[in-house]
Design a protein around this motif. Structure first.
Motif, PDB file in Angstrom:
ATOM      1  N   LYS A  66      -6.998  -7.913  41.848  1.00 56.42           N
ATOM      2  CA  LYS A  66      -5.850  -7.972  40.954  1.00 56.42           C
ATOM      3  C   LYS A  66      -5.145  -9.324  41.053  1.00 56.42           C
ATOM      4  O   LYS A  66      -4.670  -9.852  40.044  1.00 56.42           O
ATOM      5  CB  LYS A  66      -4.871  -6.843  41.266  1.00 56.42           C
ATOM      6  N   LEU A  67      -5.076  -9.887  42.250  1.00 56.59           N
ATOM      7  CA  LEU A  67      -4.438 -11.192  42.420  1.00 56.59           C
ATOM      8  C   LEU A  67      -5.235 -12.278  41.706  1.00 56.59           C
ATOM      9  O   LEU A  67      -4.661 -13.157  41.041  1.00 56.59           O
ATOM     10  CB  LEU A  67      -4.304 -11.514  43.912  1.00 56.59           C
ATOM     11  N   GLU A  68      -6.557 -12.231  41.821  1.00 51.93           N
ATOM     12  CA  GLU A  68      -7.395 -13.203  41.120  1.00 51.93           C
ATOM     13  C   GLU A  68      -7.222 -13.067  39.609  1.00 51.93           C
ATOM     14  O   GLU A  68      -7.149 -14.075  38.882  1.00 51.93           O
ATOM     15  CB  GLU A  68      -8.864 -12.998  41.500  1.00 51.93           C
ATOM     16  N   LEU A  69      -7.162 -11.838  39.130  1.00 55.51           N
ATOM     17  CA  LEU A  69      -6.980 -11.596  37.700  1.00 55.51           C
ATOM     18  C   LEU A  69      -5.613 -12.106  37.236  1.00 55.51           C
ATOM     19  O   LEU A  69      -5.500 -12.701  36.153  1.00 55.51           O
ATOM     20  CB  LEU A  69      -7.127 -10.101  37.415  1.00 55.51           C
ATOM     21  N   ALA A  70      -4.579 -11.899  38.049  1.00 50.25           N
ATOM     22  CA  ALA A  70      -3.239 -12.355  37.701  1.00 50.25           C
ATOM     23  C   ALA A  70      -3.185 -13.870  37.567  1.00 50.25           C
ATOM     24  O   ALA A  70      -2.589 -14.413  36.624  1.00 50.25           O
ATOM     25  CB  ALA A  70      -2.235 -11.878  38.752  1.00 50.25           C
ATOM     26  N   ARG A  71      -3.792 -14.589  38.510  1.00 46.65           N
ATOM     27  CA  ARG A  71      -3.814 -16.054  38.426  1.00 46.65           C
ATOM     28  C   ARG A  71      -4.580 -16.520  37.189  1.00 46.65           C
ATOM     29  O   ARG A  71      -4.195 -17.493  36.535  1.00 46.65           O
ATOM     30  CB  ARG A  71      -4.456 -16.643  39.692  1.00 46.65           C
ATOM     31  N   LEU A  72      -5.648 -15.827  36.864  1.00 40.38           N
ATOM     32  CA  LEU A  72      -6.472 -16.241  35.746  1.00 40.38           C
ATOM     33  C   LEU A  72      -5.740 -16.102  34.417  1.00 40.38           C
ATOM     34  O   LEU A  72      -5.722 -17.032  33.605  1.00 40.38           O
ATOM     35  CB  LEU A  72      -7.766 -15.421  35.729  1.00 40.38           C
ATOM     36  N   VAL A  73      -5.126 -14.938  34.177  1.00 43.26           N
ATOM     37  CA  VAL A  73      -4.524 -14.695  32.866  1.00 43.26           C
ATOM     38  C   VAL A  73      -3.203 -15.424  32.678  1.00 43.26           C
ATOM     39  O   VAL A  73      -2.677 -15.475  31.560  1.00 43.26           O
ATOM     40  CB  VAL A  73      -4.321 -13.190  32.610  1.00 43.26           C
ATOM     41  N   THR A  74      -2.642 -16.009  33.741  1.00 44.33           N
ATOM     42  CA  THR A  74      -1.414 -16.783  33.611  1.00 44.33           C
ATOM     43  C   THR A  74      -1.676 -18.278  33.680  1.00 44.33           C
ATOM     44  O   THR A  74      -0.736 -19.068  33.751  1.00 44.33           O
ATOM     45  CB  THR A  74      -0.401 -16.389  34.702  1.00 44.33           C
TER      46      THR A  74
END
Length: 220
Positions: free
Chosen positions: A153-161
């Motif tokens: 989830k942290l990797e996904l959060a960095r990616l989409v922002t």
């Protein structure tokens, strides 16, 4: 039982509304830069990938499926510029974001908030919380203490922002709970996350393709 029910509902949606097969790809064209199309011609990675042609315009989305070893992850690494092919032509936008298939090992001593803000404005806790992936009590937790799903989830959060014109998702539902997968099918109204074009991979018959027709799309 909720996981079984969610999986069955995802399968029913996939069966009722399958993603269309991609058509024949045109020859490469256009400059390379922000918002540029994706163009691959006669791309070869010995023993891993052979692709005659692929074209993806800004705003288009592509689901890549196939058995293990078919070259799905290799294709995304070529598009991301992480792997140089042995032959052929590769054209892609300048700003590319890649969510890798496997998460990084749990060795990062930084907190969730510090890792999310790394290499950019460190005071971005509100932006992370707005995604709905973490609670305020999680921000001070060291990344090495997170579960594999939380690190995903942290990797996904960095990616989409992060600003990107091409978003590449390699098995994006790995390690994520069915409820979160369902919510991720729609763009967050609080963040307005958008990108020009995107490609995602999924194994044969995998439910990750359900998001295909619901991904956010940047206006022309």
């Amino acid at each position: 039982m909720s996981r079984v029910r969610a999986a069955r509902e995802q399968l029913a949606r996939l069966t009722a509304h399958p993603c269309p097969r991609p058509g024949a790809a045109p020859v490469p064209r256009g400059p390379r830069g922000r918002g540029a199309p994706v163009d691959l011609v006669d791309v070869r990675v010995e023993g891993r990938l052979r692709l005659d042609a692929l074209h993806l315009d800004a705003g288009e989305r592509l689901l890549v499926t196939g058995p293990n070893g078919a070259g799905k992850s290799t294709l995304l690494k070529v598009l991301a510029g992480e792997l140089a092919p042995d032959g052929g032509f590769v054209g892609a936008p300048a700003r590319v974001g890649l969510l890798r298939q496997e998460t990084a090992p749990p060795t990062d001593p930084r907190t969730v908030a510090e890792a999310f803000g790394a290499d950019r404005d460190p005071d971005r806790a509100d932006e992370l919380l707005a995604l709905g992936l973490f609670a305020a009590r999680d921000l001070g937790t060291p990344v090495r203490h997170l579960s594999v799903g939380q690190r995903r989830k942290l990797e996904l959060a960095r990616l989409v922002t992060s600003p990107a014109d091409l978003l590449l998702l390699d098995e994006p539902t790995n390690h994520l709970a069915p409820g979160l997968v369902e919510r991720s099918r729609r763009p967050s109204p609080r963040t307005g996350a958008r990108w020009s074009s995107s490609a995602t991979t999924g194994g044969c018959g995998q439910a990750s393709g359900a998001a295909c027709s619901h991904w956010p799309r940047r206006p022309p």
